[in-house]
Design a protein around this motif. Structure first.
Motif, PDB file in Angstrom:
ATOM      1  N   GLY A 245      32.943  52.718  -7.919  1.00  0.00           N
ATOM      2  CA  GLY A 245      32.975  52.903  -6.572  1.00  0.00           C
ATOM      3  C   GLY A 245      31.937  52.473  -5.381  1.00  0.00           C
ATOM      4  N   ILE A 246      30.757  52.792  -6.008  1.00  0.00           N
ATOM      5  CA  ILE A 246      29.654  52.429  -5.082  1.00  0.00           C
ATOM      6  C   ILE A 246      29.452  51.041  -5.071  1.00  0.00           C
ATOM      7  CG2 ILE A 246      27.131  52.569  -4.934  1.00  0.00           C
ATOM      8  CD1 ILE A 246      27.278  55.583  -5.602  1.00  0.00           C
ATOM      9  N   VAL A 247      29.464  50.457  -6.219  1.00  0.00           N
ATOM     10  CA  VAL A 247      29.380  49.050  -6.488  1.00  0.00           C
ATOM     11  C   VAL A 247      30.238  48.179  -5.724  1.00  0.00           C
ATOM     12  CG1 VAL A 247      29.513  47.022  -8.196  1.00  0.00           C
ATOM     13  CG2 VAL A 247      28.254  49.076  -8.636  1.00  0.00           C
ATOM     14  N   LEU A 248      31.629  48.780  -5.781  1.00  0.00           N
ATOM     15  CA  LEU A 248      32.469  48.136  -4.881  1.00  0.00           C
ATOM     16  C   LEU A 248      32.429  48.065  -3.158  1.00  0.00           C
ATOM     17  CD1 LEU A 248      35.584  46.950  -4.552  1.00  0.00           C
ATOM     18  CD2 LEU A 248      36.422  49.276  -4.328  1.00  0.00           C
ATOM     19  N   LEU A 249      31.572  48.876  -2.801  1.00  0.00           N
ATOM     20  CA  LEU A 249      31.261  48.923  -1.452  1.00  0.00           C
ATOM     21  C   LEU A 249      30.161  48.128  -1.012  1.00  0.00           C
ATOM     22  CD1 LEU A 249      31.630  52.904  -0.800  1.00  0.00           C
ATOM     23  CD2 LEU A 249      33.163  51.046   0.015  1.00  0.00           C
ATOM     24  N   GLN A 250      29.004  48.259  -2.039  1.00  0.00           N
ATOM     25  CA  GLN A 250      27.806  47.454  -1.891  1.00  0.00           C
ATOM     26  C   GLN A 250      28.025  45.830  -2.496  1.00  0.00           C
ATOM     27  OE1 GLN A 250      24.982  49.816  -3.838  1.00  0.00           O
ATOM     28  NE2 GLN A 250      25.045  51.285  -2.534  1.00  0.00           N
ATOM     29  N   ASP A 251      28.676  45.751  -3.206  1.00  0.00           N
ATOM     30  CA  ASP A 251      28.630  44.358  -3.905  1.00  0.00           C
ATOM     31  C   ASP A 251      29.860  43.417  -4.008  1.00  0.00           C
ATOM     32  OD1 ASP A 251      25.928  44.794  -4.574  1.00  0.00           O
ATOM     33  OD2 ASP A 251      25.989  45.434  -6.483  1.00  0.00           O
TER      34      ASP A 251
ATOM     35  N   LEU B 178      32.919  46.994 -14.094  1.00  0.00           N
ATOM     36  CA  LEU B 178      32.571  48.440 -14.535  1.00  0.00           C
ATOM     37  C   LEU B 178      33.916  49.197 -14.720  1.00  0.00           C
ATOM     38  CD1 LEU B 178      29.774  49.315 -12.021  1.00  0.00           C
ATOM     39  CD2 LEU B 178      29.524  48.876 -14.477  1.00  0.00           C
ATOM     40  N   TYR B 179      34.887  49.087 -13.856  1.00  0.00           N
ATOM     41  CA  TYR B 179      36.072  49.897 -13.908  1.00  0.00           C
ATOM     42  C   TYR B 179      36.642  49.530 -15.445  1.00  0.00           C
ATOM     43  CZ  TYR B 179      36.718  51.712  -9.040  1.00  0.00           C
ATOM     44  OH  TYR B 179      36.299  52.202  -7.798  1.00  0.00           O
ATOM     45  N   GLU B 180      36.726  48.168 -15.630  1.00  0.00           N
ATOM     46  CA  GLU B 180      37.262  47.935 -16.989  1.00  0.00           C
ATOM     47  C   GLU B 180      36.660  48.428 -18.292  1.00  0.00           C
ATOM     48  OE1 GLU B 180      37.517  43.478 -16.426  1.00  0.00           O
ATOM     49  OE2 GLU B 180      39.770  43.854 -15.764  1.00  0.00           O
ATOM     50  N   GLN B 181      35.345  48.622 -18.086  1.00  0.00           N
ATOM     51  CA  GLN B 181      34.403  49.339 -19.208  1.00  0.00           C
ATOM     52  C   GLN B 181      34.735  50.800 -19.327  1.00  0.00           C
ATOM     53  OE1 GLN B 181      30.183  48.626 -19.090  1.00  0.00           O
ATOM     54  NE2 GLN B 181      30.596  46.685 -17.842  1.00  0.00           N
TER      55      GLN B 181
ATOM     56  N   ARG C 255      19.951  55.161  -3.119  1.00  0.00           N
ATOM     57  CA  ARG C 255      19.575  56.375  -4.094  1.00  0.00           C
ATOM     58  C   ARG C 255      20.709  56.779  -5.084  1.00  0.00           C
ATOM     59  NH1 ARG C 255      16.137  58.483  -7.678  1.00  0.00           N
ATOM     60  NH2 ARG C 255      15.694  60.509  -7.490  1.00  0.00           N
ATOM     61  N   ALA C 256      21.818  57.038  -4.574  1.00  0.00           N
ATOM     62  CA  ALA C 256      23.015  57.404  -5.153  1.00  0.00           C
ATOM     63  C   ALA C 256      23.339  56.473  -6.406  1.00  0.00           C
ATOM     64  CB  ALA C 256      24.311  57.624  -4.383  1.00  0.00           C
ATOM     65  N   ARG C 257      23.241  54.846  -5.959  1.00  0.00           N
ATOM     66  CA  ARG C 257      23.392  54.089  -6.904  1.00  0.00           C
ATOM     67  C   ARG C 257      22.382  53.903  -8.174  1.00  0.00           C
ATOM     68  NH1 ARG C 257      25.032  47.918  -6.124  1.00  0.00           N
ATOM     69  NH2 ARG C 257      24.876  47.123  -8.087  1.00  0.00           N
ATOM     70  N   GLN C 258      21.223  54.385  -7.688  1.00  0.00           N
ATOM     71  CA  GLN C 258      20.086  54.374  -8.701  1.00  0.00           C
ATOM     72  C   GLN C 258      20.367  55.677  -9.720  1.00  0.00           C
ATOM     73  OE1 GLN C 258      16.662  54.567  -6.167  1.00  0.00           O
ATOM     74  NE2 GLN C 258      16.267  52.326  -6.428  1.00  0.00           N
ATOM     75  N   LEU C 259      20.796  56.537  -9.065  1.00  0.00           N
ATOM     76  CA  LEU C 259      20.971  58.012 -10.212  1.00  0.00           C
ATOM     77  C   LEU C 259      22.250  57.583 -10.735  1.00  0.00           C
ATOM     78  CD1 LEU C 259      20.266  60.470  -7.214  1.00  0.00           C
ATOM     79  CD2 LEU C 259      18.839  60.269  -9.325  1.00  0.00           C
ATOM     80  N   LEU C 260      23.261  57.172 -10.172  1.00  0.00           N
ATOM     81  CA  LEU C 260      24.399  56.937 -11.253  1.00  0.00           C
ATOM     82  C   LEU C 260      24.128  55.891 -12.363  1.00  0.00           C
ATOM     83  CD1 LEU C 260      27.520  56.832  -8.661  1.00  0.00           C
ATOM     84  CD2 LEU C 260      27.281  58.410 -10.773  1.00  0.00           C
ATOM     85  N   GLU C 261      23.476  54.890 -12.008  1.00  0.00           N
ATOM     86  CA  GLU C 261      22.940  53.911 -13.069  1.00  0.00           C
ATOM     87  C   GLU C 261      22.112  54.642 -14.293  1.00  0.00           C
ATOM     88  OE1 GLU C 261      21.041  50.875 -10.497  1.00  0.00           O
ATOM     89  OE2 GLU C 261      22.816  49.601 -10.636  1.00  0.00           O
ATOM     90  N   HIS C 262      21.198  55.526 -13.911  1.00  0.00           N
ATOM     91  CA  HIS C 262      20.458  56.292 -14.718  1.00  0.00           C
ATOM     92  C   HIS C 262      21.427  57.000 -15.596  1.00  0.00           C
ATOM     93  CE1 HIS C 262      17.056  58.014 -16.488  1.00  0.00           C
ATOM     94  NE2 HIS C 262      17.314  59.266 -15.928  1.00  0.00           N
ATOM     95  N   ALA C 263      22.379  57.801 -14.820  1.00  0.00           N
ATOM     96  CA  ALA C 263      23.188  58.542 -15.604  1.00  0.00           C
ATOM     97  C   ALA C 263      24.213  57.638 -16.486  1.00  0.00           C
ATOM     98  CB  ALA C 263      24.225  59.129 -14.504  1.00  0.00           C
ATOM     99  N   VAL C 264      24.510  56.620 -16.269  1.00  0.00           N
ATOM    100  CA  VAL C 264      25.112  55.741 -17.121  1.00  0.00           C
ATOM    101  C   VAL C 264      24.353  55.435 -18.655  1.00  0.00           C
ATOM    102  CG1 VAL C 264      26.176  53.297 -17.364  1.00  0.00           C
ATOM    103  CG2 VAL C 264      26.864  54.794 -15.500  1.00  0.00           C
ATOM    104  N   ASP C 265      23.082  55.135 -18.253  1.00  0.00           N
ATOM    105  CA  ASP C 265      22.281  54.825 -19.306  1.00  0.00           C
ATOM    106  C   ASP C 265      22.144  56.248 -20.264  1.00  0.00           C
ATOM    107  OD1 ASP C 265      21.931  52.228 -18.453  1.00  0.00           O
ATOM    108  OD2 ASP C 265      19.840  52.618 -17.561  1.00  0.00           O
ATOM    109  N   ILE C 266      21.990  57.261 -19.584  1.00  0.00           N
ATOM    110  CA  ILE C 266      22.034  58.627 -20.380  1.00  0.00           C
ATOM    111  C   ILE C 266      23.156  58.776 -21.122  1.00  0.00           C
ATOM    112  CG2 ILE C 266      21.837  61.183 -20.077  1.00  0.00           C
ATOM    113  CD1 ILE C 266      19.965  60.731 -17.689  1.00  0.00           C
ATOM    114  N   ARG C 267      24.410  58.572 -20.791  1.00  0.00           N
ATOM    115  CA  ARG C 267      25.825  58.652 -21.219  1.00  0.00           C
ATOM    116  C   ARG C 267      25.902  57.879 -22.637  1.00  0.00           C
ATOM    117  NH1 ARG C 267      25.207  62.702 -18.636  1.00  0.00           N
ATOM    118  NH2 ARG C 267      26.262  63.426 -16.699  1.00  0.00           N
TER     119      ARG C 267
END
Length: 190
Positions: A49-55, A63-66, A8-20
């Motif tokens: 940070g979350i993607v690093l732990l999961q994927d 993502l860090y480079e972006q 859920r945290a990842r989904q919320l952050l992905e949505h926040a990235v789209d909003i930004r």
């Protein structure tokens, strides 16, 4: 939320990235664009940070480079320093292929630290007091002892330490968190 429901945290952050991202695309002034890019970079960093732990390393590095590219556009050295810290540690802790990039990023971080914080990078580890060249490419440890691991970790407080010395220090503290051996700021194990 990350510990309780990482999906859920990842989904919320992905949505926040789209909003930004949309915020930047629809901004009407230079100031709005810069503010949007700063927020976008910070959100990408959190997502990484979350993607690093999961994927794993590669998707997180992207993502860090972006995020780093965006923070360089906005000329925000504090964000740049945070992202360089995360990115250099990510590269440093992967296999030998990432060590050269980690050294390059630590060198860049050192330049930002000197410009922004007026602080040079150290030439010795604060725990073992052995020489430490933050711009040099490190090698994987060959032994089983923590103190043989001379890779370099940059902590949240921007202090540099041998990875093995940090591991030994954390074990000595006896918990999942401890204080930086130099500034005593609380550090957490991820």
């Amino acid at each position: 939320l990350v510990n309780d429901d990482p999906k859920r945290a990842r989904q919320l952050l992905e949505h926040a990235v789209d909003i930004r991202k949309r915020q930047v695309e629809t901004a009407s002034s230079t100031q709005e664009i810069a503010e949007g890019q700063r927020s976008w970079a910070a959100t990408l960093t959190n997502l990484a940070g979350i993607v690093l732990l999961q994927d794993g390393v590669q998707p997180a590095v992207s993502l860090y480079e972006q995020a780093l590219e965006l923070s360089e556009l906005t000329q925000n050295p504090h964000n740049q320093a945070q992202i360089l810290l995360q990115l250099s540690n990510t590269y440093e802790l992967q296999s030998d292929d990432g060590r050269e990039k980690a050294a390059e990023l630590r060198s860049k971080l050192g330049q930002v630290m000197k410009r922004v914080f007026g602080r040079a990078t150290p030439d010795t580890c604060m725990v073992c007091l052995e020489a430490m060249n933050v711009s040099a490419v490190t090698k994987m440890p060959t032994g089983k002892m923590d103190n043989e691991d001379k890779r370099i970790t940059v902590m949240e407080c921007f202090h540099f330490i041998h990875t093995g010395c940090l591991t030994a220090w954390m074990k000595k503290q006896g918990s999942n968190s401890a204080n930086c051996p130099q500034c005593k700021k609380r550090i957490n194990l991820v």
